[in-house]
Design a protein around this motif. Structure first.
Motif, PDB file in Angstrom:
ATOM      1  N   ALA A   4       1.090  -1.467  -0.227  1.00 25.76           N
ATOM      2  CA  ALA A   4      -0.177   0.163   0.155  1.00 25.76           C
ATOM      3  C   ALA A   4       0.763   1.063  -0.253  1.00 25.76           C
ATOM      4  O   ALA A   4       0.504   1.990  -0.403  1.00 25.76           O
ATOM      5  N   ALA A   5       1.879   1.114   0.501  1.00 27.98           N
ATOM      6  CA  ALA A   5       2.972   1.948   0.548  1.00 27.98           C
ATOM      7  C   ALA A   5       3.557   2.639  -0.544  1.00 27.98           C
ATOM      8  O   ALA A   5       3.437   3.401  -1.401  1.00 27.98           O
ATOM      9  N   ARG A   6       3.922   1.085  -1.116  1.00 29.44           N
ATOM     10  CA  ARG A   6       4.438   1.897  -2.374  1.00 29.44           C
ATOM     11  C   ARG A   6       3.638   2.354  -3.556  1.00 29.44           C
ATOM     12  O   ARG A   6       3.704   2.912  -4.437  1.00 29.44           O
ATOM     13  N   GLU A   7       2.533   1.924  -3.452  1.00 22.84           N
ATOM     14  CA  GLU A   7       1.298   2.163  -4.059  1.00 22.84           C
ATOM     15  C   GLU A   7       1.176   3.578  -3.953  1.00 22.84           C
ATOM     16  O   GLU A   7       0.506   4.420  -4.930  1.00 22.84           O
ATOM     17  N   ASP A   8       1.065   4.074  -2.539  1.00 23.81           N
ATOM     18  CA  ASP A   8       0.929   5.818  -2.373  1.00 23.81           C
ATOM     19  C   ASP A   8       1.814   6.233  -2.984  1.00 23.81           C
ATOM     20  O   ASP A   8       1.645   7.342  -3.710  1.00 23.81           O
ATOM     21  N   LEU A   9       3.175   6.090  -3.485  1.00 26.90           N
ATOM     22  CA  LEU A   9       4.363   6.266  -3.704  1.00 26.90           C
ATOM     23  C   LEU A   9       4.382   6.240  -5.096  1.00 26.90           C
ATOM     24  O   LEU A   9       4.229   8.070  -5.765  1.00 26.90           O
ATOM     25  N   ARG A  10       4.020   5.576  -5.210  1.00 26.49           N
ATOM     26  CA  ARG A  10       3.087   5.807  -6.896  1.00 26.49           C
ATOM     27  C   ARG A  10       2.350   6.654  -7.619  1.00 26.49           C
ATOM     28  O   ARG A  10       2.464   7.381  -8.525  1.00 26.49           O
ATOM     29  N   ARG A  11       1.274   7.367  -6.600  1.00 22.83           N
ATOM     30  CA  ARG A  11       0.581   7.365  -6.948  1.00 22.83           C
ATOM     31  C   ARG A  11       0.655   9.165  -6.894  1.00 22.83           C
ATOM     32  O   ARG A  11       0.093  10.087  -7.715  1.00 22.83           O
ATOM     33  N   LEU A  12       0.964   9.635  -5.645  1.00 26.22           N
ATOM     34  CA  LEU A  12       1.683  10.285  -5.335  1.00 26.22           C
ATOM     35  C   LEU A  12       2.311  11.010  -6.791  1.00 26.22           C
ATOM     36  O   LEU A  12       2.521  12.034  -7.280  1.00 26.22           O
ATOM     37  N   HIS A  13       3.556  10.144  -6.908  1.00 28.73           N
ATOM     38  CA  HIS A  13       4.518  10.381  -7.925  1.00 28.73           C
ATOM     39  C   HIS A  13       3.752  11.332  -9.295  1.00 28.73           C
ATOM     40  O   HIS A  13       3.987  12.197 -10.234  1.00 28.73           O
ATOM     41  N   GLY A  14       2.827   9.754  -9.650  1.00 28.67           N
ATOM     42  CA  GLY A  14       2.026   9.440 -11.036  1.00 28.67           C
ATOM     43  C   GLY A  14       1.037  11.559 -10.877  1.00 28.67           C
ATOM     44  O   GLY A  14       0.931  12.223 -12.116  1.00 28.67           O
ATOM     45  N   PHE A  15       0.934  11.802  -9.660  1.00 24.26           N
ATOM     46  CA  PHE A  15      -0.160  13.075  -9.945  1.00 24.26           C
ATOM     47  C   PHE A  15       0.896  14.269 -10.087  1.00 24.26           C
ATOM     48  O   PHE A  15       0.775  14.914 -10.436  1.00 24.26           O
TER      49      PHE A  15
END
Length: 99
Positions: free
Chosen positions: A10-21
Motif C-alpha cells: 500500500a505504501a509503494r502504491e501511495d508513492l506511485r500515486r503521488l509521483h504520478g499526480f
C-alpha cells in the motif's frame, strides 16, 4: 544501531500515486518530491523514535513529516522490532487522512 526500512504494498502504491499526480503537472517537481521523501525516510534508519506518535496508545506507530514546498508529505510507519521499520502509508499533507 541501524534499522532496516521496508514498505508495504500500500505504501509503494501511495508513492506511485503521488509521483504520478506530480508527473501530470511538473516533471521536475515530481523528481524533487521523490528525493525529499527518500531523504526523509533515511532519518528512520537511525532515529525512528524521534518522530511523532500517530496514536497515543501505541508508541510504535509513528508519523514522519516530510517538508516539500508549501506543504509536504506524511509517512505513517511502525517500528516492528529492534531492526525493522515498516512504512505503512504515505500521504500529501493536504490529502484526507490514512485512517
Amino acid at each position: 544501531m541501524s534499522f532496516r526500512v521496508r514498505y508495504t504494498r500500500a505504501a509503494r502504491e501511495d508513492l506511485r500515486r503521488l509521483h504520478g499526480f506530480l508527473l501530470d503537472h511538473d516533471l521536475k517537481a515530481a523528481r524533487r518530491a521523490l528525493d525529499a521523501i527518500s531523504k526523509g525516510i533515511e532519518l528512520l534508519r537511525e532515529f525512528p523514535f524521534t518522530c511523532r506518535k500517530a496514536a497515543p496508545d501505541n508508541p510504535f506507530l509513528r508519523e514522519l513529516v516530510i517538508p516539500f514546498g508549501a506543504a509536504g508529505y506524511i509517512a505513517l510507519f511502525e517500528i516492528e522490532d529492534n531492526e525493522t521499520v515498516t512504512i505503512l502509508a504515505v500521504r500529501h499533507q493536504r490529502e484526507d487522512d490514512y485512517y
